[in-house]
Design a protein around this motif. Structure first.
Motif, short mmCIF file in Angstrom:
data_model
loop_
_atom_site.label_atom_id
_atom_site.label_comp_id
_atom_site.label_asym_id
_atom_site.label_seq_id
_atom_site.Cartn_x
_atom_site.Cartn_y
_atom_site.Cartn_z
N UNK A 107 -0.19 31.68 -19.08
CA UNK A 107 -1.14 31.07 -18.13
C UNK A 107 -1.45 31.97 -16.94
N UNK A 108 -2.62 31.75 -16.35
CA UNK A 108 -2.90 32.25 -15.01
C UNK A 108 -2.35 31.24 -14.01
N UNK A 109 -2.20 31.67 -12.74
CA UNK A 109 -1.61 30.80 -11.72
C UNK A 109 -2.23 31.04 -10.35
N UNK A 110 -1.99 30.08 -9.45
CA UNK A 110 -2.36 30.24 -8.04
C UNK A 110 -1.41 29.39 -7.19
N UNK A 111 -1.17 29.84 -5.97
CA UNK A 111 -0.31 29.11 -5.03
C UNK A 111 -1.10 28.00 -4.34
N UNK A 112 -0.38 26.94 -3.98
CA UNK A 112 -0.96 25.87 -3.15
C UNK A 112 0.04 25.54 -2.03
N UNK A 113 -0.49 25.11 -0.89
CA UNK A 113 0.37 24.80 0.26
C UNK A 113 -0.30 23.76 1.14
N UNK A 114 0.49 22.81 1.63
CA UNK A 114 -0.09 21.81 2.54
C UNK A 114 0.58 20.46 2.41
N UNK A 115 -0.24 19.43 2.29
CA UNK A 115 0.22 18.05 2.31
C UNK A 115 -0.43 17.31 1.15
N UNK A 116 0.25 17.32 -0.01
CA UNK A 116 -0.21 16.58 -1.18
C UNK A 116 0.59 15.29 -1.20
N UNK A 117 0.02 14.24 -0.61
CA UNK A 117 0.74 13.01 -0.29
C UNK A 117 0.91 12.14 -1.53
N UNK A 118 2.16 11.71 -1.79
CA UNK A 118 2.49 11.03 -3.03
C UNK A 118 2.63 9.51 -2.87
N UNK A 119 1.65 8.90 -2.23
CA UNK A 119 1.70 7.45 -2.08
C UNK A 119 0.29 6.87 -2.06
N UNK A 120 0.17 5.65 -2.61
CA UNK A 120 -1.07 4.88 -2.51
C UNK A 120 -0.85 3.62 -1.68
N UNK A 121 0.31 3.50 -1.04
CA UNK A 121 0.61 2.30 -0.25
C UNK A 121 -0.35 2.17 0.92
N UNK A 122 -0.77 0.96 1.18
CA UNK A 122 -1.68 0.71 2.30
C UNK A 122 -0.99 1.06 3.62
N UNK A 123 -1.69 1.80 4.47
CA UNK A 123 -1.15 2.18 5.77
C UNK A 123 -0.23 3.38 5.75
N UNK A 124 0.01 3.97 4.59
CA UNK A 124 0.91 5.12 4.50
C UNK A 124 0.19 6.39 4.93
N UNK A 125 0.95 7.41 5.36
CA UNK A 125 0.37 8.66 5.84
C UNK A 125 1.48 9.71 5.98
N UNK A 126 1.06 10.96 6.20
CA UNK A 126 2.02 12.03 6.48
C UNK A 126 1.32 13.15 7.23
N UNK A 127 2.11 13.84 8.08
CA UNK A 127 1.65 15.04 8.77
C UNK A 127 2.64 16.16 8.49
N UNK A 128 2.11 17.31 8.09
CA UNK A 128 2.93 18.48 7.79
C UNK A 128 2.37 19.67 8.55
N UNK A 129 3.24 20.39 9.26
CA UNK A 129 2.80 21.55 10.06
C UNK A 129 3.36 22.84 9.49
N UNK A 130 2.47 23.82 9.30
CA UNK A 130 2.87 25.15 8.83
C UNK A 130 2.81 26.14 9.99
N UNK A 131 3.92 26.82 10.21
CA UNK A 131 4.02 27.83 11.26
C UNK A 131 3.77 29.23 10.72
N UNK A 132 4.13 29.44 9.47
CA UNK A 132 3.90 30.73 8.80
C UNK A 132 3.53 30.46 7.35
N UNK A 133 2.63 31.28 6.83
CA UNK A 133 2.25 31.18 5.42
C UNK A 133 1.71 32.55 5.00
N UNK A 134 2.42 33.17 4.04
CA UNK A 134 2.06 34.52 3.62
C UNK A 134 2.24 34.65 2.12
N UNK A 135 1.23 35.23 1.46
CA UNK A 135 1.28 35.45 0.02
C UNK A 135 1.06 36.92 -0.26
#
Length: 300
Positions: free
Chosen positions: A270-298
């Motif tokens: 396979x070919x590939x690519x990196x992903x980074x961030x906030x892939x939120x794993x919920x469908x609950x009403x009112x749910x949420x998340x915040x994720x902060x990245x200070x460094x990211x290097x590929x």
């Protein structure tokens, strides 16, 4: 001059001197207060993450498969982009790039979950140029989960913070008659109840041929691996290193998950690519998340 007059003059002089000293003290005190207030002002810190080779997908758009994506060079103006601002923005007190996500109807084609997530582009604006395990690659990230909601049992909702996603070449796609280039993610790194969890893929049948393994159905999740350290809501560092037939994931340079079996060798198709961030794993009403990245290097 009478004694009474001398007394009055002395009193006046004392009063004038006292007033003058009082005024000087008041002015000095005011200046000190202003200086203190100025010193309390926090310095503005901007993210130093280079987004020249990333596109972002946010949980806004026209329903399933219609989530909005912004590519280079437009992504470089994310700080003034009104569409992106609610989901991807600078936290100027931390010097971090923050990703916010919550359940919406705007998801990508192959999932029910919402995301505010970066996707690597080796050629800016082009999804068709990617890398293989033989070519290799590495990712370094320093990040923290700032906030996340809880489910009905009081557990924090899960977040996928980093991925390596597989991709079919156009020739592979046509060979198996698939409508798009999607292949399974060989790596998912979760933040789960304050700990970091790694999941990868393995073949359902070790003897599958080179055409059979192109199908997503040929692969399944492994049992997963939990790092021992509890990162909670503190900063932590993840490193991912990929080479021919091998993948190594480390947490804070002290714990390591090593994958070098036949599954990784077969994944080389396979070919590939990196992903980074906030892939939120919920469908609950009112749910949420915040994720902060200070460094990211590929690197490749």
């Amino acid at each position: 001059m009478t004694s009474f007059l001398k007394y009055k003059l002395s009193v006046i002089v004392i009063i004038l001197v006292s007033v003058n000293v009082s005024c000087q003290t008041t002015r000095h005190g005011t200046d000190t207060k202003i200086k203190k207030e100025k010193s309390k002002k926090k310095k503005v810190k901007l993210s130093k993450i280079d987004l020249s080779y990333w596109k972002v997908t946010i949980p806004e758009g026209t329903g399933k498969g219609g989530a909005i994506s912004v590519e280079p060079p437009e992504i470089l103006n994310y700080a003034t982009n009104k569409t992106l601002k609610p989901y991807m923005y600078n936290d100027s007190t931390k010097g971090a790039l923050t990703f916010y996500a919550y359940p919406t109807s705007a998801t990508t084609a192959n999932t029910k979950y919402s995301r505010s997530e970066l996707r690597e582009q080796m050629v800016p604006g082009d999804d068709n140029t990617n890398w293989t395990f033989k070519q290799g690659g590495s990712l370094k990230a320093k990040l923290a989960v700032d906030e996340v909601s809880r489910d009905e049992n009081g557990k924090y909702h899960k977040i996928i913070i980093l991925q390596i996603h597989g991709r079919l070449t156009n020739e592979q796609r046509d060979l198996i008659g698939q409508k798009d280039n999607n292949a399974p993610p060989v790596l998912k790194i979760y933040w789960q109840n304050g700990k970091v969890r790694v999941k990868t893929k393995k073949l359902k049948y070790a003897g599958a041929n080179s055409i059979g393994i192109l199908h997503e159905e040929a692969w399944t999740d492994d049992e997963g691996f939990n790092f021992e350290e509890e990162v909670g809501f503190r900063k932590f560092q993840i490193e991912v290193k990929v080479s021919d037939g091998k993948m190594v994931v480390s947490l804070n340079k002290t714990e390591f998950a090593v994958y070098d079996d036949f599954n990784m060798k077969r994944w080389g198709i396979f070919e590939n690519y990196f992903k980074a961030g906030n892939y939120f794993q919920s469908r609950d009403e009112g749910s949420f998340a915040k994720v902060s990245f200070y460094e990211l290097e590929v690197n490749h």
